[in-house]
Design a protein around this motif. Structure first.
Motif, PDB file in Angstrom:
ATOM      1  N   GLN A 207     -51.052   4.455   3.551  1.00 32.89           N
ATOM      2  CA  GLN A 207     -51.904   3.613   2.722  1.00 32.89           C
ATOM      3  C   GLN A 207     -52.029   4.183   1.307  1.00 32.89           C
ATOM      4  N   LYS A 208     -52.194   5.505   1.199  1.00 35.12           N
ATOM      5  CA  LYS A 208     -52.296   6.133  -0.117  1.00 35.12           C
ATOM      6  C   LYS A 208     -51.004   5.957  -0.912  1.00 35.12           C
ATOM      7  N   GLU A 209     -49.884   6.080  -0.231  1.00 44.81           N
ATOM      8  CA  GLU A 209     -48.595   5.901  -0.897  1.00 44.81           C
ATOM      9  C   GLU A 209     -48.485   4.483  -1.454  1.00 44.81           C
ATOM     10  N   GLU A 210     -48.940   3.494  -0.671  1.00 47.69           N
ATOM     11  CA  GLU A 210     -48.880   2.110  -1.120  1.00 47.69           C
ATOM     12  C   GLU A 210     -49.816   1.882  -2.311  1.00 47.69           C
ATOM     13  N   ILE A 211     -51.006   2.490  -2.265  1.00 43.75           N
ATOM     14  CA  ILE A 211     -51.951   2.357  -3.378  1.00 43.75           C
ATOM     15  C   ILE A 211     -51.345   2.937  -4.659  1.00 43.75           C
ATOM     16  N   ILE A 212     -50.753   4.133  -4.563  1.00 39.98           N
ATOM     17  CA  ILE A 212     -50.158   4.765  -5.741  1.00 39.98           C
ATOM     18  C   ILE A 212     -48.979   3.944  -6.265  1.00 39.98           C
ATOM     19  N   ARG A 213     -48.191   3.387  -5.338  1.00 35.76           N
ATOM     20  CA  ARG A 213     -47.064   2.533  -5.759  1.00 35.76           C
ATOM     21  C   ARG A 213     -47.571   1.336  -6.560  1.00 35.76           C
ATOM     22  N   LEU A 214     -48.637   0.719  -6.075  1.00 37.45           N
ATOM     23  CA  LEU A 214     -49.198  -0.437  -6.768  1.00 37.45           C
ATOM     24  C   LEU A 214     -49.822  -0.040  -8.105  1.00 37.45           C
ATOM     25  N   LEU A 215     -50.473   1.128  -8.143  1.00 33.15           N
ATOM     26  CA  LEU A 215     -51.099   1.596  -9.380  1.00 33.15           C
ATOM     27  C   LEU A 215     -50.061   1.871 -10.467  1.00 33.15           C
ATOM     28  N   ASN A 216     -48.827   2.173 -10.073  1.00 31.11           N
ATOM     29  CA  ASN A 216     -47.778   2.456 -11.049  1.00 31.11           C
ATOM     30  C   ASN A 216     -47.204   1.189 -11.677  1.00 31.11           C
ATOM     31  N   ASN A 217     -47.663   0.023 -11.210  1.00 29.46           N
ATOM     32  CA  ASN A 217     -47.226  -1.223 -11.833  1.00 29.46           C
ATOM     33  C   ASN A 217     -47.730  -1.270 -13.275  1.00 29.46           C
ATOM     34  N   VAL A 219     -48.778  -3.480 -15.157  1.00 34.92           N
ATOM     35  CA  VAL A 219     -49.903  -4.367 -15.500  1.00 34.92           C
ATOM     36  C   VAL A 219     -51.245  -3.730 -15.173  1.00 34.92           C
ATOM     37  N   ILE A 220     -51.241  -2.615 -14.430  1.00 34.40           N
ATOM     38  CA  ILE A 220     -52.469  -1.889 -14.128  1.00 34.40           C
ATOM     39  C   ILE A 220     -52.781  -0.954 -15.288  1.00 34.40           C
ATOM     40  N   THR A 221     -53.996  -1.008 -15.797  1.00 34.99           N
ATOM     41  CA  THR A 221     -54.359  -0.187 -16.950  1.00 34.99           C
ATOM     42  C   THR A 221     -54.540   1.271 -16.548  1.00 34.99           C
ATOM     43  N   ARG A 222     -54.445   2.146 -17.535  1.00 35.23           N
ATOM     44  CA  ARG A 222     -54.618   3.582 -17.294  1.00 35.23           C
ATOM     45  C   ARG A 222     -56.027   3.876 -16.756  1.00 35.23           C
ATOM     46  N   GLN A 223     -57.022   3.184 -17.298  1.00 34.35           N
ATOM     47  CA  GLN A 223     -58.394   3.388 -16.847  1.00 34.35           C
ATOM     48  C   GLN A 223     -58.567   2.993 -15.383  1.00 34.35           C
ATOM     49  N   GLU A 224     -57.975   1.869 -14.999  1.00 31.11           N
ATOM     50  CA  GLU A 224     -58.060   1.409 -13.615  1.00 31.11           C
ATOM     51  C   GLU A 224     -57.357   2.398 -12.679  1.00 31.11           C
ATOM     52  N   LYS A 225     -56.210   2.897 -13.117  1.00 28.01           N
ATOM     53  CA  LYS A 225     -55.454   3.841 -12.304  1.00 28.01           C
ATOM     54  C   LYS A 225     -56.231   5.141 -12.117  1.00 28.01           C
ATOM     55  N   THR A 226     -56.799   5.640 -13.188  1.00 24.78           N
ATOM     56  CA  THR A 226     -57.557   6.887 -13.124  1.00 24.78           C
ATOM     57  C   THR A 226     -58.746   6.761 -12.176  1.00 24.78           C
ATOM     58  N   LYS A 227     -59.485   5.674 -12.284  1.00 28.79           N
ATOM     59  CA  LYS A 227     -60.658   5.459 -11.432  1.00 28.79           C
ATOM     60  C   LYS A 227     -60.271   5.431  -9.958  1.00 28.79           C
ATOM     61  N   ASN A 233     -59.203   9.701  -2.082  1.00 25.50           N
ATOM     62  CA  ASN A 233     -59.409  10.494  -0.870  1.00 25.50           C
ATOM     63  C   ASN A 233     -60.772  10.260  -0.226  1.00 25.50           C
ATOM     64  N   ARG A 234     -61.569   9.351  -0.790  1.00 27.72           N
ATOM     65  CA  ARG A 234     -62.838   8.985  -0.177  1.00 27.72           C
ATOM     66  C   ARG A 234     -62.728   7.690   0.618  1.00 27.72           C
ATOM     67  N   LEU A 235     -61.591   7.024   0.529  1.00 27.59           N
ATOM     68  CA  LEU A 235     -61.423   5.735   1.189  1.00 27.59           C
ATOM     69  C   LEU A 235     -61.186   5.904   2.685  1.00 27.59           C
ATOM     70  N   ASP A 236     -61.878   5.072   3.488  1.00 27.14           N
ATOM     71  CA  ASP A 236     -61.521   5.006   4.890  1.00 27.14           C
ATOM     72  C   ASP A 236     -60.425   3.957   5.047  1.00 27.14           C
ATOM     73  N   GLU A 237     -59.943   3.768   6.275  1.00 24.01           N
ATOM     74  CA  GLU A 237     -58.807   2.867   6.475  1.00 24.01           C
ATOM     75  C   GLU A 237     -59.121   1.437   6.041  1.00 24.01           C
ATOM     76  N   GLU A 238     -60.336   0.977   6.347  1.00 25.02           N
ATOM     77  CA  GLU A 238     -60.702  -0.397   6.007  1.00 25.02           C
ATOM     78  C   GLU A 238     -60.779  -0.604   4.504  1.00 25.02           C
ATOM     79  N   ARG A 239     -61.431   0.334   3.817  1.00 28.81           N
ATOM     80  CA  ARG A 239     -61.554   0.213   2.364  1.00 28.81           C
ATOM     81  C   ARG A 239     -60.205   0.368   1.675  1.00 28.81           C
TER      82      ARG A 239
END
Length: 262
Positions: A207-217, A219-227, A233-239
């Motif tokens: 899931q983390k790998e997929e999130i990072i892959r999407l963040l590297n798009n 169209v995602i801003t630097r601020q959004e990626k940083t946040k 690492n605080r996300l549970d599976e559902e979130r």
């Protein structure tokens, strides 16, 4: 502007969003970026006149290199008069799917400022320290190049602990040698008062790998990626699943908007 030129510009923009630890020129660029990020977000502690980076800063450096922490185990090594946990964390390279580092750490309620910490907070801090230690073992020179001390702040024994924030209930050790099996990836937030209890199913490495892959798009801003990276690492599976779906929708909407504008 032709379509091929647009694609080339997008590729260039995406390329600078991540780094390769095997390429020294890229990691030196990362050190410059890291120094700015740590300073702007106050991700360091000043201890006896020296600046030590918090684990979130180490995580940011690791995430820019595609390296994420995976908790292997958390072991209860308490005694009758002490709550004490040991944790081991491996570092997973998302490109190669290989373990590229590891770190061990211990936390005890007999440490300065932790007398009234609850058991879950002691276990959590052991994990946090192990994450910092694992990154320190392979990224210390990058942190040093960024201008900070190459030891995670959580490893330092100093009087900055705020015991007023800790729960004032006396800590009671549980059965000795109990072992908690961790989910593939776990939290790294050191704040005891906000840490969920051990046993929650945290976001998986996939899931983390997929999130990072999407963040590297692009169209995602630097601020959004940083946040997102600061909280990954605080996300549970559902979130984590919700975050992935939200990112996909944001990317789709923005790409459609760009196509319409073109």
């Amino acid at each position: 502007m032709s379509q091929s030129t647009k694609e080339t510009n997008v590729q260039k923009k995406a390329k600078i969003e991540s780094y390769d630890i095997a390429k020294s020129d890229e990691t030196l660029h990362l050190a410059v970026d890291l120094a700015k990020f740590i300073k702007e977000n106050r991700l360091f502690q000043n201890i006896q006149g020296k600046e030590y980076v918090n684990v979130e800063g180490w995580q940011y450096a690791g995430s820019r290199l595609g390296i994420l922490p995976v908790v292997e185990h958390v072991v209860n090594i308490s005694t009758d008069d002490e709550i004490k946990y040991q944790a081991k964390v491996n570092l997973l390279d998302l490109r190669s799917q290989q373990v590229v580092g590891a770190g061990f750490a211990i936390c005890s309620n007999r440490e300065q400022g932790k007398k009234y910490y609850q058991e879950f907070a002691i276990a959590s801090m052991a994990q946090t320290r192990a994450i910092g230690k694992a990154y320190r073992n392979i990224l210390a020179w990058i942190i040093r190049a960024a201008g900070y001390e190459p030891t995670p702040a959580e490893e330092m024994d100093y009087s900055g602990n705020d015991t007023a924030k800790a729960d004032k209930q006396p800590a009671v050790p549980t059965e000795k040698k109990a072992t908690m099996k961790a989910a593939p990836a776990t939290t790294a937030a050191p704040a005891a008062e906000t840490e969920p209890a051990p046993g929650i199913r945290y976001a998986s490495a996939k899931q983390k790998e997929e999130i990072i892959r999407l963040l590297n798009n692009p169209v995602i801003t630097r601020q959004e990626k940083t946040k997102m990276l600061l909280n990954i690492n605080r996300l549970d599976e559902e979130r984590a699943a919700q975050a992935i779906e939200k990112l996909k929708k944001v990317i789709e909407d923005r790409e459609d908007g760009q196509s319409a504008a073109a």
